[in-house]
Scaffold this motif. Structure first.
Motif, PDB file in Angstrom:
ATOM      1  N   ASN A  28       0.859  -1.175   0.000  1.00 28.36           N
ATOM      2  CA  ASN A  28       0.000   0.000   0.000  1.00 28.36           C
ATOM      3  C   ASN A  28       0.904   1.236   0.000  1.00 28.36           C
ATOM      4  O   ASN A  28       1.608   1.513   0.977  1.00 28.36           O
ATOM      5  CB  ASN A  28      -0.893  -0.003   1.248  1.00 28.36           C
ATOM      6  CG  ASN A  28      -1.898   1.139   1.266  1.00 28.36           C
ATOM      7  OD1 ASN A  28      -1.712   2.162   0.607  1.00 28.36           O
ATOM      8  ND2 ASN A  28      -2.971   0.965   2.030  1.00 28.36           N
ATOM      9  N   TRP A  30       0.351   4.255   0.328  1.00 29.87           N
ATOM     10  CA  TRP A  30       0.013   5.306   1.292  1.00 29.87           C
ATOM     11  C   TRP A  30       0.685   5.069   2.639  1.00 29.87           C
ATOM     12  O   TRP A  30       0.628   5.935   3.524  1.00 29.87           O
ATOM     13  CB  TRP A  30      -1.498   5.409   1.473  1.00 29.87           C
ATOM     14  CG  TRP A  30      -2.158   5.995   0.267  1.00 29.87           C
ATOM     15  CD1 TRP A  30      -2.671   5.320  -0.800  1.00 29.87           C
ATOM     16  CD2 TRP A  30      -2.347   7.383  -0.002  1.00 29.87           C
ATOM     17  NE1 TRP A  30      -3.177   6.197  -1.728  1.00 29.87           N
ATOM     18  CE2 TRP A  30      -3.001   7.486  -1.260  1.00 29.87           C
ATOM     19  CE3 TRP A  30      -2.048   8.562   0.685  1.00 29.87           C
ATOM     20  CZ2 TRP A  30      -3.339   8.699  -1.830  1.00 29.87           C
ATOM     21  CZ3 TRP A  30      -2.392   9.777   0.118  1.00 29.87           C
ATOM     22  CH2 TRP A  30      -3.027   9.840  -1.116  1.00 29.87           C
ATOM     23  N   THR A 227      -6.598   2.285   3.945  1.00 29.78           N
ATOM     24  CA  THR A 227      -7.119   1.826   2.663  1.00 29.78           C
ATOM     25  C   THR A 227      -6.125   2.144   1.552  1.00 29.78           C
ATOM     26  O   THR A 227      -5.229   2.978   1.713  1.00 29.78           O
ATOM     27  CB  THR A 227      -8.473   2.491   2.345  1.00 29.78           C
ATOM     28  OG1 THR A 227      -8.268   3.893   2.150  1.00 29.78           O
ATOM     29  CG2 THR A 227      -9.470   2.270   3.468  1.00 29.78           C
ATOM     30  N   TYR A 228      -6.300   1.514   0.414  1.00 34.71           N
ATOM     31  CA  TYR A 228      -5.374   1.705  -0.701  1.00 34.71           C
ATOM     32  C   TYR A 228      -5.603   3.024  -1.438  1.00 34.71           C
ATOM     33  O   TYR A 228      -4.884   3.323  -2.387  1.00 34.71           O
ATOM     34  CB  TYR A 228      -5.463   0.518  -1.653  1.00 34.71           C
ATOM     35  CG  TYR A 228      -4.651  -0.680  -1.193  1.00 34.71           C
ATOM     36  CD1 TYR A 228      -3.405  -0.953  -1.734  1.00 34.71           C
ATOM     37  CD2 TYR A 228      -5.126  -1.523  -0.198  1.00 34.71           C
ATOM     38  CE1 TYR A 228      -2.657  -2.049  -1.323  1.00 34.71           C
ATOM     39  CE2 TYR A 228      -4.382  -2.624   0.237  1.00 34.71           C
ATOM     40  CZ  TYR A 228      -3.148  -2.874  -0.330  1.00 34.71           C
ATOM     41  OH  TYR A 228      -2.404  -3.956   0.093  1.00 34.71           O
ATOM     42  N   ASP A 229      -6.592   3.810  -0.976  1.00 34.52           N
ATOM     43  CA  ASP A 229      -6.733   5.169  -1.497  1.00 34.52           C
ATOM     44  C   ASP A 229      -6.429   6.205  -0.421  1.00 34.52           C
ATOM     45  O   ASP A 229      -6.766   7.381  -0.554  1.00 34.52           O
ATOM     46  CB  ASP A 229      -8.115   5.395  -2.115  1.00 34.52           C
ATOM     47  CG  ASP A 229      -9.253   5.162  -1.124  1.00 34.52           C
ATOM     48  OD1 ASP A 229      -8.991   4.766   0.026  1.00 34.52           O
ATOM     49  OD2 ASP A 229     -10.417   5.385  -1.508  1.00 34.52           O
ATOM     50  N   HIS A 231      -7.159   6.409   3.072  1.00 32.32           N
ATOM     51  CA  HIS A 231      -8.033   6.758   4.187  1.00 32.32           C
ATOM     52  C   HIS A 231      -7.779   5.827   5.361  1.00 32.32           C
ATOM     53  O   HIS A 231      -7.292   4.699   5.188  1.00 32.32           O
ATOM     54  CB  HIS A 231      -9.499   6.691   3.773  1.00 32.32           C
ATOM     55  CG  HIS A 231      -9.858   7.666   2.707  1.00 32.32           C
ATOM     56  ND1 HIS A 231     -10.595   7.326   1.599  1.00 32.32           N
ATOM     57  CD2 HIS A 231      -9.553   8.979   2.550  1.00 32.32           C
ATOM     58  CE1 HIS A 231     -10.742   8.380   0.815  1.00 32.32           C
ATOM     59  NE2 HIS A 231     -10.113   9.398   1.381  1.00 32.32           N
ATOM     60  N   GLU A 268      -7.217  -4.582  -1.701  1.00 31.82           N
ATOM     61  CA  GLU A 268      -6.791  -3.543  -2.646  1.00 31.82           C
ATOM     62  C   GLU A 268      -7.964  -2.892  -3.374  1.00 31.82           C
ATOM     63  O   GLU A 268      -7.811  -1.813  -3.964  1.00 31.82           O
ATOM     64  CB  GLU A 268      -5.815  -4.143  -3.661  1.00 31.82           C
ATOM     65  CG  GLU A 268      -4.539  -4.658  -3.045  1.00 31.82           C
ATOM     66  CD  GLU A 268      -3.645  -5.353  -4.043  1.00 31.82           C
ATOM     67  OE1 GLU A 268      -3.568  -4.877  -5.192  1.00 31.82           O
ATOM     68  OE2 GLU A 268      -3.021  -6.369  -3.690  1.00 31.82           O
ATOM     69  N   GLY A 270     -10.765  -1.958  -1.844  1.00 37.01           N
ATOM     70  CA  GLY A 270     -11.536  -1.114  -0.934  1.00 37.01           C
ATOM     71  C   GLY A 270     -12.375  -1.859   0.075  1.00 37.01           C
ATOM     72  O   GLY A 270     -13.074  -1.243   0.884  1.00 37.01           O
TER      73      GLY A 270
END
Length: 535
Positions: A28, A30, A227-229, A231, A268, A270
Motif C-alpha cells: 500500500n 500510502w 485503505t489503498y486510497d 483513508h 486492494e 476497498g
C-alpha cells in the motif's frame, strides 16, 4: 519436540501447485516503505514477509537484547529517515521514538498521550524496574499468589483493560506521520518531521466520541487500517469509522450491541473486513457512506460463537464470545480463490473459518454446519477450545493458528500472562492448514504441540527462509522458536539471557527486521533481539 506431520505428499503438492507465486499482498503506497509500516505487517494482516529470517538458534547473551522501558507496548512500527532506521513504539501511556540504526536501540523521545500525562509520569523507568524486580522474585519463588497480587501494582501504572488497546494498532503513512488510537475513541497523529534527531510532536489529536450515539461513547477504538486510497478505517465496539489523514470524519457505520475486539484488514479494491461478536462483515466506502449491503459490494454473515461466560472461564481476552482474531486475507494476484479467514468462537471448540471475499463461486453449495454459503469452509482447530487471540498467520494458501485456552485461567489478563507456564498450565500448540483450491476446503498440514502460547503473541512468517517464528517458553523461561513452515518441525530456538520476565512478548505482534533481528513488545519493555540473522 513432538511434531506430527499430518499431510500426505499429494496434499502438500496440491497446495503448493494451487498457490500463485505472489504469496503476499501488493504494498500500500500510502504507508511508509519499510519492513513494518503497520500492525500485522500489511493491510491484509498476513503477518508474513518476503525477506529472510534467522535460521540458526543459540543462547542469547545480555548484549544481544536491547530494550527501552515501557509498561506495555504491543507492536512498534518502523520507518526509514534517510539512512536511519526509526522505530515508533506506541504504548499504554504514550509513544516512544527509538533510533534502531545499525545495531542501535536508543530512546530519542517520549510523547505522552494528551490527557494521559499523569500515567506517563507514573511509568518512569524506575517504577517499571521496581515492578519487574518484584515480579521476577515472585516467579523465582513459584509464588502464584504473589504473582497474581502484583496485578494491582501494574494496574496503577496503567495496565488495565480500558488502556490496553492504547497504541496496539498503529501505522506510519507515506509522509512519515504516525497514527495511534488511545483513550477510548481518540486518534493521535504525530510526527518528527522525518528528522532522526527530533522528538515526536503532536500534529493533531481527535476524539470521535461525539460522532457516536450516547450508548457507544464509552467505547474504544480497537483496530485501524489504511485503505489503498489513503483513508484510515478505525473499528470500535459497535462502530466502524472512516477518516482522512487529517483525522476528519468521513463516514460512520453503526452496529450497536455487537462487540468488536480486534482489528480489521483491507483489500486492494476497498473492502474493509470487520468481525463483530455476531457477524463477519465486508464493508465498502461508496463515496458517500460505509455499507455492507450486497448492492454496494459488501456482505454480512453470522458465524459460530459461544457465551461471554464460557469465554471468560477459559481466560479469553475476547469476552464477548465471538472471534478474537483480526480477519486475515488469503489469496492475492492471480490466485483462483480469494478468502478472508478468522478463528470463530464455537462453544464446541474453535474452528478456522474462511469466507469468500468477493462473489460466491457459481455452483458452490453451503457446507453442513456452516451459517451460510458465504462461508467457504470451516474446520476444527482441535488444539483450542476458546477462540484464538493471535491472528491467523498466512503465507500463500497456508495458515497457522495458536492454542489460546488457559486450563486454569486467572481472573485477569496480568494473571494469565505471568502465571501460565510457571505456576499454572500454559496454552500450548500450533496448527497449520492448507487451502485446497480443487476441493474448496482446508486440509490439516501439521500440528506442533510444544510451543507455549502464554504471551498470545502473533508469529511472523519469512517466505524466503520458509520458517515461522513464535514466542514460547521452555521450563518457564522465555525463548523464540523457528519452525519449518512446511513441516512444523522446530529448526531453531533462541533462549533469552536469563529467567527475567522482562523478556516476555505478551500481547504483541512479531516484527522481523531486514537484518533478521526480531522486534517485539510486551510488558516492562520493548525489545530488539539479535538472533543472528540468516547465518
Amino acid at each position: 519436540m513432538k511434531t506430527f506431520a499430518l499431510a500426505s505428499l499429494a496434499i502438500a503438492l496440491a497446495a503448493a501447485s494451487s498457490a500463485n507465486a505472489q504469496d503476499l499482498p501488493n504494498r500500500n503506497t500510502w504507508l511508509t516503505d519499510s519492513v513494518y509500516p503497520i500492525s500485522h505487517d500489511n493491510p491484509a494482516a498476513t503477518d508474513s514477509v518476503a525477506h529472510a529470517g534467522p535460521t540458526k538458534g543459540r543462547k542469547l547473551g545480555a548484549a544481544d537484547v536491547k530494550s527501552v522501558p515501557t509498561v506495555f507496548t504491543s507492536n512498534p512500527t518502523v520507518k526509514k529517515e534517510g539512512d536511519q532506521t526509526i522505530v515508533i513504539a506506541a504504548g499504554i501511556d504514550g509513544i516512544r521514538k527509538i533510533n534502531a540504526t545499525g545495531e542501535r536501540y536508543d530512546l530519542v523521545s517520549v510523547l505522552p498521550y494528551p490527557g494521559l500525562e499523569a500515567y506517563n509520569a507514573k511509568a518512569s523507568p524506575e517504577a517499571i524496574q521496581a515492578l519487574l524486580e518484584e515480579t521476577d522474585a515472585a516467579r523465582r519463588a513459584g509464588d502464584d499468589g504473589k504473582l497474581l497480587a502484583l496485578s494491582k501494582k501494574v494496574e496503577a501504572l496503567g495496565f488495565e483493560r480500558r488502556f490496553v488497546p492504547n497504541g496496539v494498532y498503529n501505522m506510519i503513512d507515506k509522509d512519515g506521520n504516525h497514527y495511534a488510537a488511545f483513550g477510548g475513541l481518540q486518534i493521535l497523529k504525530s510526527t518528527d518531521d522525518n528528522d532522526p534527531q527530533k522528538p515526536l510532536r503532536v500534529v493533531k489529536s481527535q476524539n470521535f466520541a461525539s460522532a457516536l450515539p450516547a450508548e457507544l461513547q464509552k467505547s474504544a477504538i480497537v483496530g485501524m487500517g489504511m485503505t489503498y486510497d489513503g483513508h484510515i478505517a478505525a473499528a470500535a465496539h459497535g462502530a466502524l469509522m472512516l477518516v482522512d489523514r487529517d483525522l476528519n470524519l468521513m463516514g460512520t457505520l453503526l452496529f450497536p450491541g455487537e462487540a468488536v475486539e480486534n482489528s480489521i484488514c483491507i483489500d486492494e479494491k476497498g473492502g474493509i473486513y470487520v468481525v463483530t461478536s455476531k457477524r463477519m462483515l465486508k464493508v465498502v466506502w461508496t463515496g458517500t457512506k460505509l455499507s455492507y449491503d450486497e448492492a454496494d459490494g459488501g456482505w454480512e454473515t453470522e458465524y459460530n460463537t459461544m457465551s461471554p461466560e464460557q469465554a471468560a472461564s477459559m481466560g479469553a481476552l475476547t469476552r464477548s464470545g465471538g472471534s478474537g482474531t483480526t480477519p486475515t486475507l488469503m489469496g492475492f494476484g492471480n490466485d483462483p480463490d480469494k478468502l478472508v479467514v478468522i478463528s470463530d468462537g464455537d462453544s464446541k471448540g474453535a474452528n478456522l473459518v474462511a469466507f469468500w471475499r468477493d462473489e460466491i463461486p457459481a455452483g458452490f453449495k453451503q457446507k453442513p454446519g456452516t451459517k451460510s454459503a458465504r462461508i467457504a469452509d470451516q474446520i476444527p482447530l482441535e488444539i483450542s477450545k476458546a477462540t484464538v487471540e493471535p491472528s491467523p498467520a498466512v503465507l500463500g494458501y497456508g495458515v497457522a493458528l495458536l492454542n489460546n485456552t488457559y486450563e486454569k485461567a486467572a481472573a485477569d489478563i496480568w494473571g494469565n500472562a505471568m502465571t501460565a507456564g510457571v505456576t499454572r498450565p500454559a496454552p500450548k500448540g500450533v496448527v497449520k492448514f492448507d487451502w485446497d483450491t480443487s476441493s474448496k476446503s482446508f486440509k490439516k498440514s501439521w500440528v506442533n504441540t510444544e510451543v507455549d502460547n502464554t504471551d498470545v503473541m502473533v508469529p511472523v512468517i519469512s517466505a524466503k527462509s520458509d520458517m515461522i517464528y513464535l514466542a514460547s517458553k521452555q521450563n518457564g523461561d522465555y525463548e523464540y522458536v523457528g519452525l519449518d513452515w512446511k513441516t512444523g518441525k522446530q529448526k531453531a530456538s533462541w533462549q533469552f539471557p536469563d529467567d527475567s520476565r522482562k523478556w516476555n512478548a505478551w500481547g504483541g505482534i512479531t516484527a522481523l527486521l531486514e537484518d533478521g533481528d526480531l522486534l517485539i513488545g510486551g510488558l516492562f519493555a520493548t525489545k530488539r533481539v539479535n538472533v543472528g540473522g540468516d547465518q
